[in-house]
Design a protein around this motif. Structure first.
Motif, mmCIF file in Angstrom:
data_model
loop_
_atom_site.group_PDB
_atom_site.id
_atom_site.type_symbol
_atom_site.label_atom_id
_atom_site.label_comp_id
_atom_site.label_asym_id
_atom_site.label_seq_id
_atom_site.Cartn_x
_atom_site.Cartn_y
_atom_site.Cartn_z
ATOM 1 N N CYS A 73 0.748 -1.220 0.001
ATOM 2 C CA CYS A 73 0.013 0.022 -0.181
ATOM 3 C C CYS A 73 1.016 1.335 -0.016
ATOM 4 C CB CYS A 73 -0.863 0.070 1.326
ATOM 5 S SG CYS A 73 -1.772 -1.366 1.456
ATOM 6 N N TYR A 74 1.921 1.274 0.683
ATOM 7 C CA TYR A 74 2.736 2.483 0.862
ATOM 8 C C TYR A 74 3.921 2.434 0.050
ATOM 9 C CZ TYR A 74 5.530 5.865 3.543
ATOM 10 O OH TYR A 74 6.134 6.833 4.192
ATOM 11 N N SER A 75 4.838 1.563 -0.421
ATOM 12 C CA SER A 75 5.809 1.592 -0.780
ATOM 13 C C SER A 75 5.625 1.404 -2.495
ATOM 14 C CB SER A 75 7.062 0.729 -0.456
ATOM 15 O OG SER A 75 7.660 1.041 0.828
ATOM 16 N N ALA A 76 4.806 0.442 -2.702
ATOM 17 C CA ALA A 76 4.502 0.050 -4.202
ATOM 18 C C ALA A 76 3.568 1.084 -4.674
ATOM 19 C CB ALA A 76 4.155 -1.264 -4.281
ATOM 20 N N ARG A 77 2.436 0.981 -4.255
ATOM 21 C CA ARG A 77 1.222 1.697 -4.731
ATOM 22 C C ARG A 77 1.323 3.128 -4.453
ATOM 23 N NH1 ARG A 77 -4.704 -0.474 -5.452
ATOM 24 N NH2 ARG A 77 -5.497 1.321 -6.669
ATOM 25 N N GLY A 78 1.874 3.663 -3.523
ATOM 26 C CA GLY A 78 2.491 5.004 -3.170
ATOM 27 C C GLY A 78 3.413 5.724 -4.136
ATOM 28 N N GLY A 110 13.119 0.375 -6.478
ATOM 29 C CA GLY A 110 13.985 0.415 -5.200
ATOM 30 C C GLY A 110 13.582 -0.972 -4.256
ATOM 31 N N ASN A 111 14.529 -1.016 -3.228
ATOM 32 C CA ASN A 111 14.040 -1.908 -2.043
ATOM 33 C C ASN A 111 14.026 -1.423 -1.021
ATOM 34 O OD1 ASN A 111 13.868 -4.169 -0.692
ATOM 35 N ND2 ASN A 111 16.013 -4.923 -1.318
ATOM 36 N N MET A 112 12.534 -0.898 -0.624
ATOM 37 C CA MET A 112 12.464 -0.054 0.660
ATOM 38 C C MET A 112 12.886 -0.999 1.903
ATOM 39 S SD MET A 112 11.547 2.823 -0.228
ATOM 40 C CE MET A 112 10.778 3.774 1.072
ATOM 41 N N PRO A 113 13.255 -0.177 3.051
ATOM 42 C CA PRO A 113 13.448 -1.125 4.197
ATOM 43 C C PRO A 113 12.312 -1.567 4.717
ATOM 44 C CG PRO A 113 14.650 1.112 4.448
ATOM 45 C CD PRO A 113 13.812 1.038 3.052
ATOM 46 N N ALA A 114 12.239 -2.714 5.234
ATOM 47 C CA ALA A 114 10.657 -3.359 5.616
ATOM 48 C C ALA A 114 10.291 -2.501 6.744
ATOM 49 C CB ALA A 114 11.233 -4.710 6.219
ATOM 50 N N GLY A 163 7.089 2.380 5.884
ATOM 51 C CA GLY A 163 5.780 3.039 5.680
ATOM 52 C C GLY A 163 5.217 2.834 7.238
ATOM 53 N N ASP A 164 5.252 1.788 7.873
ATOM 54 C CA ASP A 164 4.452 1.280 8.986
ATOM 55 C C ASP A 164 4.964 2.239 10.514
ATOM 56 O OD1 ASP A 164 3.047 -0.835 8.072
ATOM 57 O OD2 ASP A 164 4.633 -2.372 8.309
ATOM 58 N N PHE A 165 6.226 2.493 10.304
ATOM 59 C CA PHE A 165 6.552 3.413 11.533
ATOM 60 C C PHE A 165 6.478 4.628 11.241
ATOM 61 C CE2 PHE A 165 9.498 -0.462 12.181
ATOM 62 C CZ PHE A 165 8.994 -0.561 13.446
ATOM 63 N N LEU A 172 1.115 8.880 0.082
ATOM 64 C CA LEU A 172 0.948 9.846 -0.787
ATOM 65 C C LEU A 172 1.167 11.333 0.036
ATOM 66 C CD1 LEU A 172 -2.224 8.967 -2.685
ATOM 67 C CD2 LEU A 172 0.065 8.650 -3.339
ATOM 68 N N TRP A 173 0.654 11.439 1.247
ATOM 69 C CA TRP A 173 1.025 12.484 1.986
ATOM 70 C C TRP A 173 2.789 12.815 2.019
ATOM 71 C CZ3 TRP A 173 -0.946 16.400 4.601
ATOM 72 C CH2 TRP A 173 -0.212 17.221 5.785
ATOM 73 N N GLY A 174 3.509 11.645 2.258
ATOM 74 C CA GLY A 174 5.029 11.938 2.216
ATOM 75 C C GLY A 174 5.446 12.069 0.863
ATOM 76 N N MET A 175 4.615 11.896 -0.198
ATOM 77 C CA MET A 175 5.191 11.971 -1.477
ATOM 78 C C MET A 175 4.429 13.376 -2.284
ATOM 79 S SD MET A 175 7.359 9.654 -2.844
ATOM 80 C CE MET A 175 6.808 8.990 -4.495
#
Length: 446
Positions: free
Chosen positions: A168-173, A189-193, A196-198, A233-236
């Motif tokens: 939901c966060y890294s891919a769709r966002g 990219g390979n986002m840290p696990a 987005g949760d934290f 989306l807020w962060g992007m």
């Protein structure tokens, strides 16, 4: 609302006459009940617990699936010593309850009767089947604040879909396709696990405490939702708003729109970043500082809109890169410090874990584990003067606090045993690591 109409709440009667030192610290006295799994929602309640709230974590009889995720992060399996689980589950009381049994449901109701906040990450269909959806609980406990972490929003075809920060966060966002360097060999990219949760957990905490404030004023709880997709989306926001103007994502650092806000490498191979985002104001200063005096007032390069319209943004990046490559990092660090330049070395994770700034400010806290010794985890990024550096208690095994909490709620030993025998609850009865109950204190409290 004008200042004349502010609602001023007097101190509760029990606190009147007490000195500041005698008053509760942080969120002491706030009671939170948590139901869910994985990271985003539990990280929120960890933050509330670290700020002083009492958090009751309800797990199934088998326990949260997330307890086993450390190996997926590349960490060893350590049994009750579980720093991967501590990341989102420190500072809680751990109960193991069969929520579908009569005895288990009775216990949950006793917890909710004294709770200020209920927080969950379950999806709505599951909550309705269990009878713990917002409408049901609000009817029984009108003052209860109800927080829900979701993968997607409350409307649309994805509203009840399973969601994780990776999807939901890294891919769709858009993060996976926007963060890597653009170029011939581009890959997502390979986002840290749990990245987005934290981030999302802090937003849920803000919403919950806003609803707690409203409940104190009105006597009425509220339904607070945060979803991972929206948080991405807020962060992007900069990509979201700038992309329609033709700004490419991903970008190449060799052709960024603002060359004074970019990463560069020194003669001895150190990557660093300087951050002067208002190009027109700072380009002349930067040019003179790094040895490009002859170009400092060159009209081809002094205006951000002009260099991007003419393709000279890449020219300026190349000029700056060549200038920085003439000297080693020790030279540039001295120059930056002397001129109050906003900069940072591009740290590796080894650098991060050796950064004194992180330990002096209690961002990273060494926690002692019987099996591996001291191992650093992060503290929450919030400080209240009344509380100072938070005290951290490690996450406990499944059902570790079930018996003690039930006895506090008035259950007799025999009643607890009967519910254990019936499979309604689980109480931890194994040998725990010797240091499991030790508390961790920050540098200001040592």
């Amino acid at each position: 609302m004008s200042l004349d109409h502010r609602i001023v709440m007097p101190p509760a009667e029990e606190f009147q006459g007490l000195s500041p030192e005698e008053l509760p610290k942080g969120l002491e006295g706030l009671v939170v009940v948590e139901l869910g799994d994985y990271v985003a929602m539990p990280a929120c309640t960890r933050a509330l617990g670290e700020m002083g709230a009492t958090v009751y974590k309800i797990e199934t009889i088998k326990g949260n699936l997330h307890r086993g995720d450390g190996v997926g992060f590349g960490m060893p399996e350590l049994g009750p010593d579980n720093p991967a689980f501590d990341m989102s589950n420190a500072n809680k009381k751990f109960l193991s309850i069969d929520m579908k049994s009569d005895g288990g449901r009775e216990l949950v109701e006793k917890l909710l009767e004294q709770a200020d906040v209920f927080v969950t990450s379950l999806r709505n269909p599951s909550l309705k089947r269990l009878g713990y959806d917002y409408e049901t609980l609000h009817a029984r406990y009108p003052r209860l604040v109800y927080g829900q972490m979701r993968g997607y929003g409350e409307r649309g075809v994805m509203k009840d879909a399973k969601g994780f920060d990776a999807t939901c966060y890294s891919a769709r966002g858009g993060l996976l396709m926007s963060i890597p360097q653009a170029g011939e060999h581009f890959q997502p990219g390979n986002m840290p696990a749990a990245f987005g949760d934290f981030n999302s957990c802090i937003a849920l905490g803000l919403g919950i405490m806003s609803a707690v404030w409203r409940a104190q004023r009105t006597g009425m709880g509220d339904h607070v939702t945060v979803n991972l997709h929206h948080m991405a989306l807020w962060g992007m926001q900069v990509p979201v708003v700038s992309a329609p103007f033709g700004v490419p994502f991903p970008k190449s650092r060799k052709a960024v729109p603002c060359p004074t806000n970019n990463s560069y490498m020194t003669a001895d191979g150190v990557w660093f970043l300087i951050c002067y985002g208002t190009y027109d104001s700072w380009y002349p200063f930067v040019a003179r500082l790094i040895g490009l005096e002859e170009y400092a007032d060159d009209p081809r390069f002094t205006n951000c809109a002009t260099i991007n319209a003419n393709g000279d943004n890449a020219t300026v990046v190349n000029m700056m890169a060549e200038a920085f490559a003439k000297h080693d990092w020790a030279y540039w660090k001295e120059v930056f410090d002397a001129n109050d330049v906003p900069y940072a070395v591009c740290n590796t994770m080894d650098d991060v874990l050796e950064d004194d700034e992180a330990y002096v400010n209690d961002m990273l806290r060494p926690i002692h584990y019987d099996s591996i010794g001291d191992h650093s985890i992060t503290t929450i990024p919030i400080r209240m003067k009344s509380q100072g550096d938070p005290v951290i208690s490690r996450a406990k095994p499944v059902g570790y606090d079930t018996r003690a909490v039930m006895e506090d709620l008035g259950y007799s030993e025999a009643e607890v045993d009967a519910l254990v025998e019936a499979g309604n609850v689980r109480c931890y009865d194994e040998e725990a690591p010797a240091k499991l109950d030790d508390l961790s204190f920050g540098p200001a409290q040592d």
